[in-house]
Design a protein around this motif. Structure first.
Motif: not given
Length: 514
Positions: A198, A217-218, A225, A301, A343
């Motif tokens: 990452h 983030m996906d 994530k 999240d 996320a």
């Protein structure tokens, strides 16, 4: 006989001067409080009467009228107990000494005359400075750090008798400061050297930390994530003294525990949390998660699982860095300046676009899932990252950069911003006029960005965010002027095509372009 004593009322984190006007006359023993007091303020009649009686000052055959001015402001909490007691003592001729007009009194009373700490004491201390008070009498609270404010003397007292002694010229022995608050050992549980791969995401989070930018983030479940978001606070600089006081003030008002004073707060509410718990509210409005994350990180999240109403209520805090809560009897504003990290999965099952799992969702389900996050919320995100599962086979486990090394670069980049703008503010929140005045684009960069905005349908907000990101990247690289490479990397972080006139450098390889 009448007298006036100064205290401090709180409206959220904002403090205002309250004049406690007391009049004692002969008559049937009674105490009346006026000035829009709530139930806890009305009950001060019994607390004050019992405390004075236990100290040898019974209110026999005395009628006491207490006016809390300004009368149009609703008064909340037992913050005025000490000021009321001092006013009764002075008006009833039990206290001979004069009460200075620039002295304030805050604290609750117990029945034996002991002065107790109350919620919002730090906010009241900061308000006393703004109100130009010279002395503030307050109870000692070992759970808060020692505070030194120029031109404001804090007199810590234990009982009402201590106040009378100080006013008569006697000296009090200082309270021993709580050692745990003096030099806190910063313990960071997670570190970036524990995260394998990452590299592009780590670079993006470093940029986000340097300029206080928002991140979405996906990726499929288990790709990292949540782990990246939970490790993100480890690269943030420690809080300044002023920020520490703001943090403790908000947590005191909310009645929420905190584990560290110097470290930026990290809030991670569950997706089932109500809108009130996220934004704040209640009959007596309390800070919510967005305010408890002030000066720190708010991580949501499973963003797609939050209710659409709750997400849309985030618009004001994300844009204005404050949250205003209106109720029938009051309107309060709390600060909400935080780095927003979110996320989400690409679809309800989580495996849309995955190379290892088969997605079972229909197009309609995917569209409905994505639709839970409205366009205005997506428009407010600075960095859009797509993550994939890491193959550990090709990675070197010995050369992974630690959070401490990344934090040094983050601190250096922030220092450049502080010097440029003359105050502690980052590229993510500085007014755009000030940003562009200090870092103008070249004519070629302006025309190319305009071309991209037309061909790719970029909103004005997205264009501004690209410029903010590019400025932060230049600060990380130590560049004074805006470079084409920084704009290209900013575009890659938004998943946009690069400048057509500029070749991509190795710095932005690995980005995902739509």
């Amino acid at each position: 006989m009448s007298c006036s004593v100064t205290s401090i009322g709180l409206k959220g984190l904002e403090g205002y001067r309250v004049q406690v006007q007391v009049q004692v006359t002969e008559g049937m023993e009674s105490i009346v409080v006026v000035g829009l007091p709530d139930a806890s303020v009305k009950e001060s009649r019994e607390r004050v009467s019992a405390a004075l009686r236990s100290l040898g000052f019974p209110l026999v055959d005395m009628k006491v009228v207490i006016n809390l001015s300004p009368a149009e402001q609703k008064k909340n909490g037992p913050l005025f107990d000490l000021a009321i007691a001092i006013g009764v003592l002075k008006s009833g001729d039990f206290l001979k000494e004069e009460i200075p007009g620039d002295a304030g009194f805050i604290g609750a009373l117990s029945l034996d005359g002991t002065v107790l700490p109350v919620e919002g004491m730090i906010a009241a201390i900061l308000a006393a400075k703004k109100l130009n008070l010279r002395t503030l009498y307050l109870p000692f609270d070992p759970s808060i750090p020692s505070i030194e404010i120029p031109d404001l003397e804090l007199v810590y007292i234990e009982t009402i008798r201590d106040v009378m002694d100080v006013l008569s010229g006697q000296q009090l022995l200082p309270f021993a400061q709580h050692s745990d608050c003096e030099e806190e050992q910063q313990v960071i549980e997670r570190d970036f050297n524990q995260i394998i791969g990452h590299e592009f995401a780590k670079r993006a989070l470093e940029i986000a930390a340097s300029g206080e930018h928002f991140v979405l983030m996906d990726g499929p479940p288990g790709c990292g994530k949540s782990m990246l978001a939970e490790t993100f606070p480890s690269i943030l600089p420690p809080l300044s003294k002023e920020a520490q006081l703001e943090k403790i003030s908000l947590y005191q008002l909310a009645g929420a525990p905190y584990s560290s004073i110097a470290l930026p707060p990290y809030r991670h509410p569950h997706h089932s949390a109500s809108a009130v718990s996220i934004i704040g509210g209640g009959s007596n409005p309390k800070p919510g998660e967005v305010s408890l994350a002030h000066r720190g990180v708010l991580f949501l999240d499973e963003l797609g699982e939050f209710s659409k109403k709750t997400l849309d209520m985030l618009r004001q805090p994300l844009e204005n860095e404050t949250v205003t809560i209106s109720r029938a009897h009051s309107t309060v504003t709390y600060p909400a300046k935080f780095i927003f990290i979110a996320a989400m999965n690409p679809c309800p099952c989580g495996y849309y676009g995955s190379k290892n799992q088969y997605c079972t969702c229909s197009d309609k389900q995917i569209k409905a899932y994505k639709g839970r996050v409205s366009g205005p919320i997506l428009d407010r995100m600075d960095l859009l990252l797509t993550l994939e599962a890491v193959n550990m086979k090709d990675h070197d486990f010995t050369e992974i950069e630690s959070s401490a090394d990344i934090m040094k670069r983050v601190c250096a980049a922030r220092e450049r911003q502080y010097i440029r703008y003359g105050r502690e503010i980052c590229n993510g929140s500085v007014p755009f006029e000030e940003l562009i005045r200090n870092s103008p684009l070249t004519p070629g960069q302006q025309s190319e960005l305009q071309r991209l905005s037309i061909t790719q349908g970029l909103s004005n907000r997205v264009q501004i965010k690209i410029i903010r990101l590019a400025r932060t990247i230049c600060d990380l690289e130590g560049e004074e002027a805006m470079t084409d490479a920084s704009i290209n990397e900013a575009l890659s972080l938004r998943r946009l095509a690069p400048f057509s006139t500029v070749l991509m450098t190795g710095e932005t390889q690995g980005a995902v372009y739509d």
